[in-house]
Design a protein around this motif. Structure first.
Motif, short mmCIF file in Angstrom:
data_model
loop_
_atom_site.label_atom_id
_atom_site.label_comp_id
_atom_site.label_asym_id
_atom_site.label_seq_id
_atom_site.Cartn_x
_atom_site.Cartn_y
_atom_site.Cartn_z
N GLU A 67 -26.80 94.41 -20.22
CA GLU A 67 -27.03 93.35 -19.24
C GLU A 67 -26.36 92.07 -19.71
O GLU A 67 -26.53 91.67 -20.87
N LEU A 68 -25.63 91.43 -18.81
CA LEU A 68 -24.90 90.22 -19.15
C LEU A 68 -25.85 89.08 -19.51
O LEU A 68 -26.91 88.93 -18.90
N GLN A 70 -27.70 85.58 -19.57
CA GLN A 70 -27.99 84.49 -18.63
C GLN A 70 -28.99 83.54 -19.30
O GLN A 70 -29.70 83.92 -20.23
N GLU A 89 -25.78 80.56 -13.73
CA GLU A 89 -25.13 81.81 -13.33
C GLU A 89 -23.81 81.87 -14.09
O GLU A 89 -22.79 81.32 -13.66
N ASN A 91 -20.92 84.14 -16.68
CA ASN A 91 -20.27 85.45 -16.80
C ASN A 91 -19.97 86.11 -15.45
O ASN A 91 -19.95 87.34 -15.34
N LYS A 92 -19.73 85.27 -14.43
CA LYS A 92 -19.42 85.84 -13.11
C LYS A 92 -18.17 86.71 -13.14
O LYS A 92 -18.07 87.68 -12.39
N LYS A 95 -18.95 90.42 -13.62
CA LYS A 95 -19.90 91.12 -12.76
C LYS A 95 -19.30 92.34 -12.05
O LYS A 95 -20.00 93.30 -11.76
N ASN A 96 -18.03 92.28 -11.76
CA ASN A 96 -17.40 93.40 -11.07
C ASN A 96 -16.73 94.38 -12.04
O ASN A 96 -16.07 95.33 -11.62
#
Length: 600
Positions: A67-68, A70, A89, A91-92, A95-96
């Protein structure tokens, strides 16, 4: 770590990969400290936190290995953290990306030792199928792998799992965070506990039917490399080893390592002169003839923690024995940990290619022994350009030399601008074309030796007529690029091209460029700034000189009919500065050429 305020201390307990978060405080009127374990699902995975001055609020970073990270805020209420809210928010950009599932596993090693690790699952995992396994061994040895998200040049399990492999982090004997007895267990027993811990972890997963025993790899840096090297000596099951800054000879390490006596006296029972046979027995160097594993060795040439000479000894032994493939990559100016981003990236690329070749059995990629865009790189690329028997760029078709095109979406685009040699073919049958402004065109022909230079000094009408002539001669539809197409392509251009900044040696301002204009007029040197097509790095993909050398004619606003066609000049030339923030200035006509589009 810990944080404190007043009579309250917040800290985490050493419990292996999971670290319970506790509050230590003195209840009012009491002289005894009281430890309270915080009851919250996130509380075992804090890895940075700060307590408010009144001891009632906490800001913390939470993540797991899958899990990234936050940042959150919560309120401390006795043994609880309440009203937890995510306040940022970050490490956007990840996310992909593929993030591997992780599982915390335990197994029994020799003499019943319980060993803990983190297993990352391969992308598109299907239960019942077997997959490759890569051991990713931490350094230290007094360090450990926590259940926190990691992605760095040293550890990148999600990238490896994304290639279809299990990745196993192992907190072997001697690791920290499991108590003093565990970390000191390997004193005087170096290799004796750690190697079985690692091999038993592999056997555990093979026995469960998850891992293909014919597809095993090991990697690590520092002590992770030391143990990876030991695995290649102690067993023959590994198909690939990636060894960064790892020792092979403890005798030479004693004298060359910056802290050799402290480390070797502790883990190897004293100095080598008291028991040289023991040092030789412990040193993998003297058993390199047993190695059957293709080995990649990586080192910084200024390493004093694990001296660079260890890498040379390792490489020389395997290279001279000649039983297995071996490669030695040396990073200039680097200490024990790689500092330069370019070197960190090169390290990962080398490792991934080694894995592709010897573990995943994929096709070997392009050679990385030189810098992209270097003279050697460009020379090798030039050898692949299409040329005729005279060495002129282009393709000989229907009796004429025409531009080479490469696929760009639904069309094909000229790899280079139209060259002087190609334009000469057009001039032979079109005597009415105005040639007085063509650069290098003297007495009815272009200057010898400049045939592969882009034709320049062509007006829009001449460029359009060339495309019409080329279509007629080949039976294919050629045209100039449209304005919207060119602008889209220019947005993707990167790297150094032939602009005025290249010739000046640094990024010029507009004022400095205008000062140089007076020199061009005085010295009449402007025409010498144009280079042979493809002399510098690609602009984008396999296309060259889009944003340098000469600017190019395009069809304004995409107008197609002959009556409506209007030209616009786009793209930088060697008379423009490369600063994209400045407005584009159309160069003199002698610095304007064109390239063709082949419509499919």
């Amino acid at each position: 770590m810990f944080d404190a305020t007043g009579d309250l201390i917040a800290t985490t307990l050493a419990k292996g990969v999971i670290n319970p978060f506790v509050i230590i405080k003195k209840p009012e009127g009491s002289k005894e400290w009281q430890i309270t374990k915080i009851d919250h699902p996130m509380a075992s995975n804090f890895h940075t936190y700060s307590i408010s001055k009144d001891g009632k609020g906490i800001v913390f970073i939470y993540s797991t290995a899958s899990e990234l990270p936050q940042i959150y805020y919560g309120k401390i209420d006795d043994s609880m953290i309440k009203e937890v809210k995510k306040i940022t928010e970050v490490n956007k950009h990840l996310k992909n990306k593929f993030i591997a599932k992780r599982e915390i596993i335990k197994w029994k090693s020799d003499k019943g030792r319980e060993i803990e690790g983190i297993l990352f699952y391969p992308k598109d995992y299907k239960e019942g199928e077997k997959y490759p396994l890569i051991l990713n061994i931490h350094g230290g040895p007094a360090a450990y792998d926590p259940d926190h998200f990691t992605l760095s040049w040293g550890d990148y399990p999600h990238i490896l799992a994304g290639k279809g492999s299990f990745v196993l982090f192992v907190n072997y004997s001697g690791s920290s965070n499991y108590g003093l007895e565990f970390v000191e267990s390997i004193y005087g027993k170096y290799y004796e506990l750690e190697v079985p811990d690692l091999l038993n972890g592999v056997k555990y997963l093979i026995k469960k039917g998850m891992v293909d025993p014919e597809k095993l790899g090991t990697m690590g840096w520092s002590n992770g490399a030391i143990l990876s090297i030991a695995l290649t000596v102690e067993s023959d099951v590994f198909k690939v080893a990636l060894c960064g800054a790892g020792d092979v000879n403890w005798v030479s390490d004693y004298g060359n390592c910056a802290f050799g006596p402290q480390f070797d006296n502790l883990y190897l029972k004293g100095p080598y002169w008291e028991d040289v046979d023991y040092y030789i027995k412990k040193s993998p160097l003297f058993r390199m003839n047993k190695v059957k594993t293709p080995t990649l060795i990586l080192f910084g040439d200024k390493d004093t923690n694990v001296p660079t000479q260890q890498g040379w000894e390792h490489y020389r032994a395997l290279q001279q024995i000649g039983k297995v493939p071996v490669k030695f990559v040396l990073f200039p100016g680097e200490p024990h940990g790689l500092m330069r981003i370019s070197h960190q990236r090169r390290k990962m690329e080398e490792e991934l290619e080694w894995l592709d070749k010897y573990l995943f059995k994929k096709e070997e990629k392009e050679i990385k022994s030189f810098k992209k865009g270097s003279p050697l790189d460009l020379t090798l690329k030039k050898s692949a350009y299409k040329k005729d028997e005279k060495g002129y760029l282009g393709i000989f078709q229907n009796g004429i030399l025409i531009p080479e095109t490469v696929k760009m979406g639904d069309i094909e685009l000229g790899r280079f601008e139209v060259t002087r040699a190609q334009f000469s073919e057009f001039l032979k049958g079109n005597k009415d074309i105005d040639t007085k402004n063509l650069v290098g065109f003297i007495d009815g022909k272009f200057k010898e030796g400049t045939e592969n230079y882009p034709v320049s000094g062509v007006d829009f009408d001449g460029a359009v007529k060339y495309c019409e002539w080329l279509s007629l001669k080949t039976g294919k539809k050629f045209r100039l690029p449209e304005e919207k197409e060119m602008k889209k392509w220019l947005d993707t251009c990167k790297g150094e091209e032939n602009t005025l900044c290249y010739w000046a040696g640094y990024d010029l301002t507009i004022d400095e460029a205008e000062e140089l204009e007076t020199k061009f007029k005085e010295l009449e040197q402007a025409k010498t700034l144009i280079m042979e097509a493809g002399s510098m790095s690609p602009s984008t993909g396999e296309i060259y000189d889009l944003n340098g050398n000469v600017s190019e004619w395009c069809i304004k606003d995409g107008k197609e009919s002959s009556e409506e066609k209007k030209g616009i000049v786009l793209g930088l030339s060697s008379r423009n500065i490369s600063d994209k923030r400045q407005p584009f200035k159309t160069p003199p006509g002698s610095y304007v050429g064109f390239r063709v589009v082949l419509v499919k």
